[in-house]
Design a protein around this motif. Sequence first.
Motif, PDB file in Angstrom:
ATOM      1  N   VAL A 207      -1.631   6.089  -2.772  1.00  0.00           N
ATOM      2  CA  VAL A 207      -1.893   4.911  -1.939  1.00  0.00           C
ATOM      3  C   VAL A 207      -1.336   3.654  -2.598  1.00  0.00           C
ATOM      4  CG1 VAL A 207      -3.712   3.438  -1.002  1.00  0.00           C
ATOM      5  CG2 VAL A 207      -3.899   5.920  -0.821  1.00  0.00           C
ATOM      6  N   GLY A 208      -1.550   3.517  -3.894  1.00  0.00           N
ATOM      7  CA  GLY A 208      -1.000   2.358  -4.595  1.00  0.00           C
ATOM      8  C   GLY A 208       0.512   2.331  -4.553  1.00  0.00           C
ATOM      9  N   LEU A 209       1.138   3.486  -4.731  1.00  0.00           N
ATOM     10  CA  LEU A 209       2.598   3.553  -4.678  1.00  0.00           C
ATOM     11  C   LEU A 209       3.116   3.234  -3.279  1.00  0.00           C
ATOM     12  CD1 LEU A 209       5.111   4.239  -6.357  1.00  0.00           C
ATOM     13  CD2 LEU A 209       4.836   6.622  -5.651  1.00  0.00           C
ATOM     14  N   ALA A 210       2.415   3.719  -2.252  1.00  0.00           N
ATOM     15  CA  ALA A 210       2.828   3.442  -0.874  1.00  0.00           C
ATOM     16  C   ALA A 210       2.732   1.950  -0.568  1.00  0.00           C
ATOM     17  CB  ALA A 210       1.958   4.241   0.095  1.00  0.00           C
ATOM     18  N   ILE A 211       1.647   1.300  -1.025  1.00  0.00           N
ATOM     19  CA  ILE A 211       1.504  -0.140  -0.797  1.00  0.00           C
ATOM     20  C   ILE A 211       2.617  -0.913  -1.501  1.00  0.00           C
ATOM     21  CG2 ILE A 211       0.030  -2.133  -1.246  1.00  0.00           C
ATOM     22  CD1 ILE A 211      -2.372  -0.297  -0.891  1.00  0.00           C
ATOM     23  N   ALA A 212       2.949  -0.479  -2.721  1.00  0.00           N
ATOM     24  CA  ALA A 212       4.025  -1.161  -3.454  1.00  0.00           C
ATOM     25  C   ALA A 212       5.368  -0.998  -2.755  1.00  0.00           C
ATOM     26  CB  ALA A 212       4.084  -0.597  -4.873  1.00  0.00           C
ATOM     27  N   LEU A 213       5.641   0.182  -2.243  1.00  0.00           N
ATOM     28  CA  LEU A 213       6.908   0.413  -1.544  1.00  0.00           C
ATOM     29  C   LEU A 213       6.999  -0.438  -0.286  1.00  0.00           C
ATOM     30  CD1 LEU A 213       7.388   4.301  -1.805  1.00  0.00           C
ATOM     31  CD2 LEU A 213       8.829   2.538  -2.815  1.00  0.00           C
ATOM     32  N   CYS A 214       5.924  -0.431   0.510  1.00  0.00           N
ATOM     33  CA  CYS A 214       5.953  -1.179   1.769  1.00  0.00           C
ATOM     34  C   CYS A 214       6.017  -2.687   1.541  1.00  0.00           C
ATOM     35  CB  CYS A 214       4.725  -0.829   2.602  1.00  0.00           C
ATOM     36  SG  CYS A 214       4.687   0.893   3.174  1.00  0.00           S
ATOM     37  N   ALA A 215       5.474  -3.151   0.413  1.00  0.00           N
ATOM     38  CA  ALA A 215       5.480  -4.589   0.132  1.00  0.00           C
ATOM     39  C   ALA A 215       6.786  -5.061  -0.487  1.00  0.00           C
ATOM     40  CB  ALA A 215       4.317  -4.938  -0.800  1.00  0.00           C
ATOM     41  N   SER A 216       7.532  -4.163  -1.115  1.00  0.00           N
ATOM     42  CA  SER A 216       8.729  -4.584  -1.852  1.00  0.00           C
ATOM     43  C   SER A 216      10.041  -4.259  -1.151  1.00  0.00           C
ATOM     44  CB  SER A 216       8.733  -3.930  -3.236  1.00  0.00           C
ATOM     45  OG  SER A 216       8.716  -2.511  -3.121  1.00  0.00           O
ATOM     46  N   ILE A 217      10.036  -3.337  -0.233  1.00  0.00           N
ATOM     47  CA  ILE A 217      11.287  -2.909   0.416  1.00  0.00           C
ATOM     48  C   ILE A 217      11.366  -3.537   1.800  1.00  0.00           C
ATOM     49  CG2 ILE A 217      12.604  -0.949   1.283  1.00  0.00           C
ATOM     50  CD1 ILE A 217      11.433   0.756  -0.881  1.00  0.00           C
ATOM     51  N   ARG A 218      12.498  -4.119   2.099  1.00  0.00           N
ATOM     52  CA  ARG A 218      12.795  -4.672   3.407  1.00  0.00           C
ATOM     53  C   ARG A 218      14.165  -4.164   3.843  1.00  0.00           C
ATOM     54  NH1 ARG A 218       8.277  -5.420   3.282  1.00  0.00           N
ATOM     55  NH2 ARG A 218       7.050  -7.319   3.708  1.00  0.00           N
ATOM     56  N   PRO A 219      14.361  -3.875   5.114  1.00  0.00           N
ATOM     57  CA  PRO A 219      13.440  -4.021   6.242  1.00  0.00           C
ATOM     58  C   PRO A 219      12.359  -2.950   6.273  1.00  0.00           C
ATOM     59  CG  PRO A 219      15.485  -3.036   6.981  1.00  0.00           C
ATOM     60  CD  PRO A 219      15.696  -3.408   5.542  1.00  0.00           C
ATOM     61  N   GLU A 220      11.448  -3.088   7.226  1.00  0.00           N
ATOM     62  CA  GLU A 220      10.303  -2.185   7.286  1.00  0.00           C
ATOM     63  C   GLU A 220      10.712  -0.745   7.555  1.00  0.00           C
ATOM     64  OE1 GLU A 220      10.631  -4.950   8.904  1.00  0.00           O
ATOM     65  OE2 GLU A 220       8.897  -6.277   8.558  1.00  0.00           O
ATOM     66  N   GLY A 221      11.763  -0.571   8.361  1.00  0.00           N
ATOM     67  CA  GLY A 221      12.215   0.785   8.652  1.00  0.00           C
ATOM     68  C   GLY A 221      12.660   1.527   7.407  1.00  0.00           C
ATOM     69  N   LEU A 222      13.367   0.816   6.531  1.00  0.00           N
ATOM     70  CA  LEU A 222      13.807   1.428   5.285  1.00  0.00           C
ATOM     71  C   LEU A 222      12.615   1.759   4.393  1.00  0.00           C
ATOM     72  CD1 LEU A 222      16.194   2.281   3.526  1.00  0.00           C
ATOM     73  CD2 LEU A 222      16.280  -0.054   2.627  1.00  0.00           C
ATOM     74  N   ALA A 223      11.585   0.912   4.409  1.00  0.00           N
ATOM     75  CA  ALA A 223      10.386   1.181   3.620  1.00  0.00           C
ATOM     76  C   ALA A 223       9.692   2.450   4.097  1.00  0.00           C
ATOM     77  CB  ALA A 223       9.428  -0.010   3.714  1.00  0.00           C
ATOM     78  N   CYS A 224       9.630   2.650   5.413  1.00  0.00           N
ATOM     79  CA  CYS A 224       9.010   3.866   5.958  1.00  0.00           C
ATOM     80  C   CYS A 224       9.783   5.110   5.546  1.00  0.00           C
ATOM     81  CB  CYS A 224       8.925   3.774   7.480  1.00  0.00           C
ATOM     82  SG  CYS A 224       7.757   2.543   8.094  1.00  0.00           S
ATOM     83  N   LEU A 225      11.104   5.038   5.624  1.00  0.00           N
ATOM     84  CA  LEU A 225      11.912   6.196   5.238  1.00  0.00           C
ATOM     85  C   LEU A 225      11.824   6.456   3.736  1.00  0.00           C
ATOM     86  CD1 LEU A 225      15.093   5.626   7.440  1.00  0.00           C
ATOM     87  CD2 LEU A 225      13.124   7.088   7.896  1.00  0.00           C
ATOM     88  N   ALA A 226      11.773   5.379   2.939  1.00  0.00           N
ATOM     89  CA  ALA A 226      11.613   5.549   1.495  1.00  0.00           C
ATOM     90  C   ALA A 226      10.261   6.178   1.169  1.00  0.00           C
ATOM     91  CB  ALA A 226      11.751   4.197   0.796  1.00  0.00           C
ATOM     92  N   LEU A 227       9.224   5.758   1.879  1.00  0.00           N
ATOM     93  CA  LEU A 227       7.897   6.348   1.674  1.00  0.00           C
ATOM     94  C   LEU A 227       7.907   7.837   2.006  1.00  0.00           C
ATOM     95  CD1 LEU A 227       4.864   6.103   1.115  1.00  0.00           C
ATOM     96  CD2 LEU A 227       4.563   5.410   3.499  1.00  0.00           C
ATOM     97  N   ALA A 228       8.592   8.207   3.083  1.00  0.00           N
ATOM     98  CA  ALA A 228       8.680   9.616   3.442  1.00  0.00           C
ATOM     99  C   ALA A 228       9.384  10.423   2.356  1.00  0.00           C
ATOM    100  CB  ALA A 228       9.413   9.771   4.781  1.00  0.00           C
ATOM    101  N   GLY A 229      10.470   9.872   1.805  1.00  0.00           N
ATOM    102  CA  GLY A 229      11.179  10.574   0.736  1.00  0.00           C
ATOM    103  C   GLY A 229      10.348  10.726  -0.520  1.00  0.00           C
ATOM    104  N   VAL A 230       9.632   9.653  -0.892  1.00  0.00           N
ATOM    105  CA  VAL A 230       8.786   9.709  -2.088  1.00  0.00           C
ATOM    106  C   VAL A 230       7.668  10.727  -1.916  1.00  0.00           C
ATOM    107  CG1 VAL A 230       7.143   8.392  -3.478  1.00  0.00           C
ATOM    108  CG2 VAL A 230       9.339   7.379  -2.857  1.00  0.00           C
TER     109      VAL A 230
END
Length: 297
Positions: free
Chosen positions: A32-55
């Motif tokens: 959960v902490g890693l997901a919050i960090a990814l979503c807060a630091s990566i832009r745009p939001e679509g790329l953050a979602c795809l990065a979260l899926a890969g992680v």
Amino acid sequence: SVPVLLMGRVLLARQQLFARHFGFALVIAGTVGLAIALCASIRPEGLACLALAGVLLVLGILMGNAGYAVLAAVVIGNSVALGIAFFYGYARNGFAASETGGAVELLSLWWALVCAGLACYCLREHRWRGTARGNVAEGWFYGFYASVLIFEMFTLAPAYSLASDMGLPGLATGYLGLAPALAVTALAFWLGKGAGRPARLLTMAGMPLVFALSWYLPGAGLALLGLTLARRMGSVVMQGFVLAYLFGYMVFYYYSLAVPFSQKSIYLMATGLGLLTLALILRLWQAKAAAREAAHA
């Protein structure tokens, strides 16, 4: 978050029950902490979602835990869908009419790949049974099927703002239903190879009905895929879960129809008669199959 994840991974490998449960809690907290960090630091939001899926895909493989695999698969499936939704205009306050088509096509392709993977796992389930990774693979299976169900719930009723609030296009037009229909067709084709010629012809003749049902009622097509998978795998729990989902979907669909109550009653009666006829056919078919097996015994 990374040290918490590493500590949780070490505890997950222990034999003590408390250590495994505590390790699982640490892994969830770290994720959960890693997901919050990814979503807060990566832009745009679509790329953050795809990065979260890969992680999560990498973490799910490294953890080797069935429960974690279920949760990771649920989030991965919908993260990819949300990533597609963000790329197609959610940041600009919704989908433009010219953009929705591309989003629907990509979302349909993604869920078609997921349903194809579910069907492939079902057909090769015997290769996973009893292996060291069998439980983990089963966790991925149930998690991805649950992710499709969750996505269908959010795209069910744009009138209730389930789709507009999430920025997802309404797929009640049937595109999402094509994915489970294709998977059911593939399962029927492969599983019907050992049956007699009349049974195979009857099954293939019924496939257009499956596509029509999935087009007009995507949730019903998805439930049909779940029941087929559960029946093949012998999972009573999954059958009950899918039937509960189908009941809720049909109730919601019935009360959402913008037609007079008299017409709704006719639809309800026709549906009941159709289900009774189908149950009678299946019972007769089962009786004949049992008699044939008893004769060969």
